[in-house]
Enzyme design. Structure first.
Site, PDB file in Angstrom:
ATOM      1  N   SER A 111       0.828  -1.207   0.000  1.00  0.00           N
ATOM      2  CA  SER A 111       0.000   0.000   0.000  1.00  0.00           C
ATOM      3  C   SER A 111       0.865   1.261   0.000  1.00  0.00           C
ATOM      4  O   SER A 111       2.017   1.245   0.435  1.00  0.00           O
ATOM      5  CB  SER A 111      -0.899   0.023   1.237  1.00  0.00           C
ATOM      6  OG  SER A 111      -1.620  -1.175   1.342  1.00  0.00           O
TER       7      SER A 111
HETATM    8  N1  SAH Z   1      -0.220  -4.749   3.995  1.00  0.00           N
HETATM    9  C1  SAH Z   1       0.353  -5.329   2.814  1.00  0.00           C
HETATM   10  C2  SAH Z   1      -0.513  -5.045   1.631  1.00  0.00           C
HETATM   11  C3  SAH Z   1      -0.743  -6.272   0.804  1.00  0.00           C
HETATM   12  S1  SAH Z   1      -2.033  -6.155  -0.392  1.00  0.00           S
HETATM   13  C4  SAH Z   1       1.793  -4.876   2.633  1.00  0.00           C
HETATM   14  O1  SAH Z   1       2.282  -4.083   3.449  1.00  0.00           O
HETATM   15  O2  SAH Z   1       2.450  -5.348   1.704  1.00  0.00           O
HETATM   16  C5  SAH Z   1      -3.325  -7.041   0.416  1.00  0.00           C
HETATM   17  C6  SAH Z   1      -3.089  -8.489   0.662  1.00  0.00           C
HETATM   18  O3  SAH Z   1      -4.321  -9.039   1.158  1.00  0.00           O
HETATM   19  C7  SAH Z   1      -2.719  -9.341  -0.543  1.00  0.00           C
HETATM   20  O4  SAH Z   1      -1.481  -9.932  -0.332  1.00  0.00           O
HETATM   21  C8  SAH Z   1      -3.832 -10.369  -0.634  1.00  0.00           C
HETATM   22  O5  SAH Z   1      -3.398 -11.660  -1.032  1.00  0.00           O
HETATM   23  C9  SAH Z   1      -4.321 -10.401   0.805  1.00  0.00           C
HETATM   24  N2  SAH Z   1      -5.668 -10.952   1.006  1.00  0.00           N
HETATM   25  C10 SAH Z   1      -6.786 -10.819   0.261  1.00  0.00           C
HETATM   26  N3  SAH Z   1      -7.811 -11.510   0.799  1.00  0.00           N
HETATM   27  C11 SAH Z   1      -7.322 -12.095   1.926  1.00  0.00           C
HETATM   28  C12 SAH Z   1      -7.878 -12.968   2.924  1.00  0.00           C
HETATM   29  N4  SAH Z   1      -9.144 -13.379   2.877  1.00  0.00           N
HETATM   30  N5  SAH Z   1      -7.074 -13.359   3.932  1.00  0.00           N
HETATM   31  C13 SAH Z   1      -5.786 -12.981   4.013  1.00  0.00           C
HETATM   32  N6  SAH Z   1      -5.202 -12.175   3.100  1.00  0.00           N
HETATM   33  C14 SAH Z   1      -5.961 -11.744   2.071  1.00  0.00           C
END
Ligand code: SAH
Length: 268
Positions: A111
């Protein structure tokens, strides 16, 4: 998933909880608590200066966050402490401290710093805090590369961070391993169900947006706690939702439009 070696920039990470700092000389004196490092008048392009030394780039990022209205000193300090460049792939290093989302593989993104800071400030304003001013145990839905989980580890006593994609979970593990952070726990699982073992939580943050906030998150939130999560408003549109839970009930507040990857169910 093969993880490229982390970049060897001089780094500063004040873990403050028994972790070994990662610094390789030369290291500059850290900024006073809560204050961005003073920035020199550097006219070199961001990429070139980033390649020389990521510390001014990170200090500039924190100054911009403060200028844009992030006021919580603990959030600013955490954003100024954690090396975002350690969480992005080599080709994107020059952009590590720009206010932009960056690809982390498997169609997912780390993000934008301004969005991470905004969500964590909202969490701090409403979540349950301990005597040290930090949040208690928190849940991070969507570990991705692990960056936000590590930032959360600076403002909360304990972080449970859950990811549904095995390769990204492994990537986050590899990213965190050298940091030796004791209070951030990475879990492979479907975050739609929350993570009951860590409940009740002082706060819950999601980096992926669904149609609604799952009931499990509200159930696992402690009284006095807060959820900050993107939710769909109209098709293709998302906004930040804040949910406060008290013994009197649930209060929901819809805030600004945001753009997160979708919340999906099941492991992959
Ligand atoms: N906070 C992260 C942002 C990653 S983007 C960072 O600092 O890099 C959001 C993430 O949510 C993705 O990796 C995606 O695979 C995950 N995601 C989506 N649905 C999810 C679920 N039901 N449970 C766990 N992770 C999930």
């Amino acid at each position: 998933m093969a993880t490229p070696p982390r970049p060897g920039f001089p780094a500063r990470l004040d873990l403050g909880q028994g972790g070994k700092p990662l610094a390789r000389a030369p290291v500059r004196a850290p900024a006073p608590p809560g204050m961005p490092t003073p920035v020199t008048n550097d006219s070199a392009p961001q990429a070139a200066s980033m390649a020389r030394d990521p510390i001014p780039a990170r200090a500039r990022m924190v100054q911009q966050l403060a200028a844009d209205g992030i006021a919580d000193p603990q959030v600013l300090r955490a954003m100024g402490t954690v090396d975002r460049h350690r969480f992005v792939d080599g080709a994107l290093l020059a952009q590590a401290y720009e206010d932009t989302a960056l690809p982390i593989g498997l169609g997912q993104t780390i993000s934008k710093p301004s969005v991470v800071a905004r969500m964590l400030e909202l969490l701090m304003q409403g979540g349950l805090r301990g005597p040290d001013g930090k949040l208690g145990r928190v849940l991070d839905i969507g570990t991705g590369c692990g960056y936000q989980a590590v930032v959360m580890g600076q403002i909360a006593s304990e972080v449970y961070s859950i990811e549904r994609l095995r390769d990204l979970h492994e990537k986050a593990r590899a990213n965190l391993r050298p940091l030796r952070i004791a209070n951030v726990h990475l879990i492979l699982g479907d975050g739609m169900a929350g993570f009951a073992k860590g409940a009740p939580y002082a706060g819950i943050v999601a980096a992926a947006g669904g149609e609604a906030v799952p009931d499990a998150w509200i159930e696992q939130l402690g009284y006095g706690g807060r959820i900050v999560a993107p939710v769909a408003t109209t098709p293709g549109q998302q906004a930040l939702m804040v949910i406060d839970k008290s013994r009197q009930g649930i209060q929901q507040t819809l805030l600004e439009a945001v753009n997160f990857v979708p919340l999906k169910s099941g492991l992959a």
